[in-house]
Write an enzyme that holds these catalytic residues in place. Structure first.
Site, PDB file in Angstrom:
ATOM      1  CD  GLU A 164       4.843   1.690  -8.899  1.00 14.78           C
ATOM      2  OE1 GLU A 164       4.496   0.815  -9.683  1.00 14.78           O
ATOM      3  OE2 GLU A 164       4.982   1.501  -7.680  1.00 14.78           O
ATOM      4  CG  HIS A 174       1.771  -3.306 -15.436  1.00  9.45           C
ATOM      5  ND1 HIS A 174       1.290  -4.459 -14.845  1.00  9.45           N
ATOM      6  CD2 HIS A 174       2.846  -3.686 -16.166  1.00  9.45           C
ATOM      7  CE1 HIS A 174       2.042  -5.480 -15.222  1.00  9.45           C
ATOM      8  NE2 HIS A 174       3.004  -5.036 -16.022  1.00  9.45           N
ATOM      9  CG  LEU A 197      -9.980  -9.602 -14.552  1.00 10.19           C
ATOM     10  CD1 LEU A 197      -8.854  -8.833 -15.222  1.00 10.19           C
ATOM     11  CD2 LEU A 197     -10.273 -10.886 -15.322  1.00 10.19           C
ATOM     12  N   GLY A 217       0.768  -1.242   0.000  1.00 10.99           N
ATOM     13  CA  GLY A 217       0.000   0.000   0.000  1.00 10.99           C
ATOM     14  C   GLY A 217       0.792   1.281   0.000  1.00 10.99           C
ATOM     15  CB  SER A 218       4.316   2.235  -0.592  1.00 11.13           C
ATOM     16  OG  SER A 218       4.583   1.663  -1.840  1.00 11.13           O
ATOM     17  CG  ASN A 219       2.186   3.115  -5.732  1.00 13.90           C
ATOM     18  OD1 ASN A 219       2.573   4.114  -6.323  1.00 13.90           O
ATOM     19  ND2 ASN A 219       2.824   1.959  -5.789  1.00 13.90           N
TER      20      ASN A 219
HETATM   21  C1  GRF Z   1       3.483  -1.388  -7.403  1.00 14.35           C
HETATM   22  O1  GRF Z   1       4.754  -1.571  -7.964  1.00 14.35           O
HETATM   23  C2  GRF Z   1       2.418  -1.344  -8.462  1.00 14.35           C
HETATM   24  O2  GRF Z   1       2.860  -0.845  -9.672  1.00 14.35           O
HETATM   25  C3  GRF Z   1       2.092  -2.794  -8.644  1.00 14.35           C
HETATM   26  O3  GRF Z   1       2.206  -3.368  -7.377  1.00 14.35           O
HETATM   27  C4  GRF Z   1       3.083  -2.594  -6.573  1.00 14.35           C
HETATM   28  C5  GRF Z   1       2.333  -2.219  -5.336  1.00 14.35           C
HETATM   29  O4  GRF Z   1       3.176  -1.610  -4.379  1.00 14.35           O
HETATM   30  N1  GRF Z   1       0.845  -2.953  -9.312  1.00 14.35           N
HETATM   31  P1  GRF Z   1       2.517  -0.908  -3.118  1.00 14.35           P
HETATM   32  O5  GRF Z   1       1.546  -1.916  -2.514  1.00 14.35           O
HETATM   33  O6  GRF Z   1       1.826   0.322  -3.584  1.00 14.35           O
HETATM   34  O7  GRF Z   1       3.642  -0.616  -2.175  1.00 14.35           O
END
Ligand code: GRF
Length: 189
Positions: A174, A104, A87, A12-14
């Site tokens: 990201e 992605h 999905l 969940g870092s994003n």
């Molecule tokens: C990220 O690299 C994203 O592109 C991919 O999965 C990873 C998730 O990382 N789909 P996080 O959970 O956001 O740390």
């Protein structure tokens, strides 16, 4: 204020980067984080950010319209998939046409499709001998990684890179671009 719902299955870092970015402006907010895993670290991050979480299981997600109806009922403007591994059911895709984005961790159309997520992607890129990788932000349709591409950013893959070191470079891309690109997409609504 526009409302964002983020789906995440793991770290969940994003999700956190997106929530923090929008916490500083009034135009949009992450109002919920949804996950298929109650033990995912993203749930702890959401608690620290005071963002409500919704946990669902496979049968709720695929055999009912509970999640789709909940998102509609909450007037969600944009659904963001940030490390979400399932999905989407077609009812969800149809309910939010051009309003679901995914990230992605490679340059689609290369290294995409079923089973190509997280470390598997970086391992495949390193094994391929490609000298560049990157990120792809795209709209979501009913096939893995096939929706219209919105944005890509690139990084080099150096001879000494491993899947881990490449993953670190990709994460930096990201964090730098995903929240900003989401902001741009929201401005087109
Ligand atoms: C990220 O690299 C994203 O592109 C991919 O999965 C990873 C998730 O990382 N789909 P996080 O959970 O956001 O740390």
């Amino acid at each position: 204020m526009k409302k964002i719902a983020v789906f995440a299955s793991g770290n969940g870092s994003n999700a956190q980067a997106i929530a923090e970015y929008f916490s500083k402006e009034n135009e949009a907010r992450v109002i919920m984080i949804l996950s298929n895993r109650k033990d995912a670290f993203v749930i702890e991050r959401a608690a620290d950010l005071s963002i409500p979480t919704i946990i669902f299981n496979r049968s709720e997600f695929y055999d009912t319209d509970k999640i789709t109806n909940y998102l509609i009922g909450q007037n969600i403007d944009l659904v963001v998939l940030a490390g979400f591994l399932w999905l989407l059911p077609s009812s969800l895709v149809k309910a939010f046409p051009n309003r679901i984005v995914n990230i992605h961790p490679a340059l689609l159309p290369k290294f995409g499709g079923k089973g190509m997520y997280g470390h598997f992607v970086h391992e495949a890129v390193v094994a391929s001998g490609d000298t560049e990788s990157g990120i792809t932000i795209h709209f979501v349709n009913e096939c893995y990684d096939e929706g219209q591409i919105i944005f890509q950013a690139r990084c080099t893959v150096d001879p000494l890179d491993t899947a881990d070191s490449l993953a670190a470079k990709i994460h930096e891309l990201e964090y730098a671009h995903f929240p900003r690109v989401i902001d741009e997409v929201l401005k087109t609504f």
